[in-house]
Design an enzyme around this catalytic site. Structure first.
Site, PDB file in Angstrom:
ATOM      1  N   ASP A 209       0.915 -15.965 -59.026  1.00 22.37           N
ATOM      2  CA  ASP A 209       1.488 -17.305 -59.058  1.00 22.37           C
ATOM      3  C   ASP A 209       3.008 -17.240 -58.988  1.00 22.37           C
ATOM      4  OD1 ASP A 209       1.077 -20.265 -59.759  1.00 22.37           O
ATOM      5  OD2 ASP A 209       2.444 -19.626 -61.348  1.00 22.37           O
ATOM      6  N   GLU A 270      -3.449   2.232 -56.508  1.00 26.91           N
ATOM      7  CA  GLU A 270      -4.141   3.202 -57.358  1.00 26.91           C
ATOM      8  C   GLU A 270      -5.594   2.795 -57.596  1.00 26.91           C
ATOM      9  OE1 GLU A 270      -3.815   4.754 -61.999  1.00 26.91           O
ATOM     10  OE2 GLU A 270      -2.038   3.901 -61.008  1.00 26.91           O
TER      11      GLU A 270
END
Length: 555
Positions: A209, A270
């Site tokens: 956001d 990752e």
């Protein structure tokens, strides 16, 4: 209990061209009869999303919050608000979605927290506590005024006086949403830790956001005034809001954010998690491209470019071509939306006289799903739900309460999802009342009604979504626009191999005889898709488009 982490390949690109179905949890499905939607309610209705053929779900915030801004004011990033359920409920939702082949994207609000967050409570307690510099604090000017002229998106000054510290703190949104100080390395580390928590829980991605609000100018320089023309161009907020009267050079979109986004991307890679950033700016396209530089920062970004009050074919073309030019510089990727929880529903917003027309609704569904980029598809958009008119006494949105009656806020697009026409509260809740009323005419457009109608908005949405999934030209193909008179939008989607689709959209209420431009080579009608092949006069190269109609051919 944390879900077992399963490593995903960092190169996975399922998100490229994906359709992401946005769920506003307060309004999707209520499982316990309290009138507010919740996580078990979402889980119970996941079959609907799977039947649409969406690739992923974006769930607006469900974290612990005082709900001043309905979850976009987070007080605990690692817990579910009791209103929505528990962490165990989230794990069950995630497992069910994955069993249906649907990925889960969660909404992370990193630029600010609630003033009830433990970090802010400590920060405001003194000027020398361990988190004193975790938020943006500044001394008053000599006359006692705020340190700069920065404005809140929700109206008024972006600075709030705090009597505990005898300083102002920055809030880009509500006064109860203080901005975090991203210039402090400890803040960045803490926020990356919050993201890691959900990665380890098994989520497939994040919607970030207000991601260009994450840094501010250290010197707190005043923003310059916007010209009248610049004020008219602003699409992120209404022009009757003073926020539009400034050029926001210093309170957001700072260069330091690029470095943080690189750190964020490294963490996401990752776990093989995808990301989409919300970019609210007067000129969002270059920022979207910069923020999604290939392999460096976010995977994709979207703006408010197509959430405008009205529409023209030229506006859509200008925004799409402009973004493509910018993305060509960075190898980035965009995401388009016609509706979301912050904008009036497109079925009303772009309809003549704001009166929905099923023909236009179906055409807009197809248009959104055939533009180049990924797609954010808001709950109820598949039903063609119109904007609801919420009376002031039922209003919940603080934004609407501030600007009433000229602007009635965002509640009209946040009303409960209608599932069953003849059930209490249209099947959304068994409670005596709901947090917002059921929208006018929404029960008649309920899922069970439309599921039985082969000509419904729902049937059309399912067909277009299935078509998009099966045709690589629509998911990843290049886009080329061709000249056409208003209100017609004409473009091609083409693969490197040369395979192309030609699409025409008539956004007007009258039929159009479209003379095909010389830039468009020979075409032939294509059947077997949700779009009509339309009549084509091969001698005059004229394509006959019905009112609010869409047509398709192959090049």
């Amino acid at each position: 209990m944390t879900s077992a982490h399963v490593a995903k390949p960092a190169s996975a690109d399922w998100w490229r061209g994906a359709v992401i179905y946005q769920i506003y949890p307060r309004s999707f499905a209520d499982s316990n009869g309290d009138g507010v939607g919740d996580l078990p309610g979402i889980t119970a209705r996941l079959d609907h999303v799977a039947s649409l053929g969406a690739d992923a779900i974006w769930i607006s915030p469900f974290f612990k919050s005082p709900m001043a801004d309905f979850g976009y004011d987070v007080s605990d990033y690692r817990d579910v608000d009791p209103l929505f359920g528990t962490l165990a409920d989230f794990d069950a939702l995630l497992a069910r979605a994955h069993s249906l082949g649907v990925r889960i994207i969660i909404d992370q609000v990193l630029s600010h927290t609630s003033d009830q967050h433990a970090w802010f409570k400590e920060s405001r307690s003194s000027r020398d506590n361990p988190r004193a510099d975790w938020y943006v604090w500044a001394d008053p000017l000599p006359d006692g005024g705020p340190p700069s002229n920065w404005l809140s998106v929700f109206g008024g000054s972006a600075w709030q006086w705090d009597s505990r510290r005898r300083q102002y703190y920055l809030h880009s949104f509500l006064t109860s949403q203080p901005d975090l100080n991203f210039h402090n390395p400890a803040v960045q580390e803490a926020l990356l830790g919050e993201v890691r928590f959900w990665c380890e829980r098994g989520v497939d991605g994040f919607r970030f956001d207000a991601c260009n609000h994450q840094f501010h100018d250290r010197a707190l320089r005043n923003n310059p005034a916007a010209s009248f023309d610049e004020q008219q161009e602003v699409s992120t907020v209404r022009v009757d809001n003073p926020y539009a009267m400034q050029v926001h050079l210093y309170d957001k979109t700072q260069p330091e954010n690029l470095v943080f986004l690189q750190r964020l991307r490294k963490l996401l890679d990752e776990f093989g998690a995808a990301s989409v950033g919300e970019v609210g700016d007067e000129h969002p396209l270059p920022i979207m491209a910069e923020y999604t530089e290939r392999g460096q920062r976010l995977h994709m970004a979207y703006s408010f470019a197509l959430l405008t009050p009205s529409v023209s074919a030229q506006h859509i073309r200008t925004q799409s071509e402009g973004l493509e030019r910018e993305l060509a510089k960075t190898g980035g990727w965009g995401c388009w939306a016609l509706s979301n929880h912050d904008a009036n529903r497109v079925a009303s917003r772009w309809a003549p006289g704001n009166q929905p027309d099923l023909r236009l609704t179906r055409t807009l569904q197809a248009l959104l799903l055939t533009l180049r980029g990924s797609v954010s598809f808001y709950q109820g958009e598949e039903l063609g739900l119109p904007e609801a008119d919420i009376p002031f006494e039922a209003l919940q949105d603080p934004y609407g309460k501030t600007f009433w009656p000229e602007f009635k806020g965002r509640d009209g697009c946040r009303t409960p999802m209608p599932w069953q026409k003849d059930a209490p509260n249209a099947g959304f809740s068994t409670g005596a009342s709901t947090w917002l009323p059921i929208g006018q005419g929404h029960a008649e457009r309920a899922v069970d009604v439309q599921a039985a109608d082969p000509d419904s908005a729902l049937a059309h949405a399912r067909a277009v979504l299935a078509w998009r999934r099966s045709d690589e030209r629509l998911r990843t193909g290049a886009i080329t626009f061709h000249d056409a008179p208003e209100p017609v939008l004409l473009f091609e989607r083409r693969l490197a191999s040369g395979e192309s689709l030609v699409l025409a959209y008539n956004l007007g209420a009258e039929p159009v005889d479209l003379a095909l431009p010389a830039t468009l080579g020979p075409i032939k009608a294509l059947s077997g898709t949700p779009l009509a092949p339309a009549a084509l006069d091969s001698l005059s190269r004229t394509w006959k488009l019905p009112a609010f109609g869409a047509a398709i051919a192959v090049g």
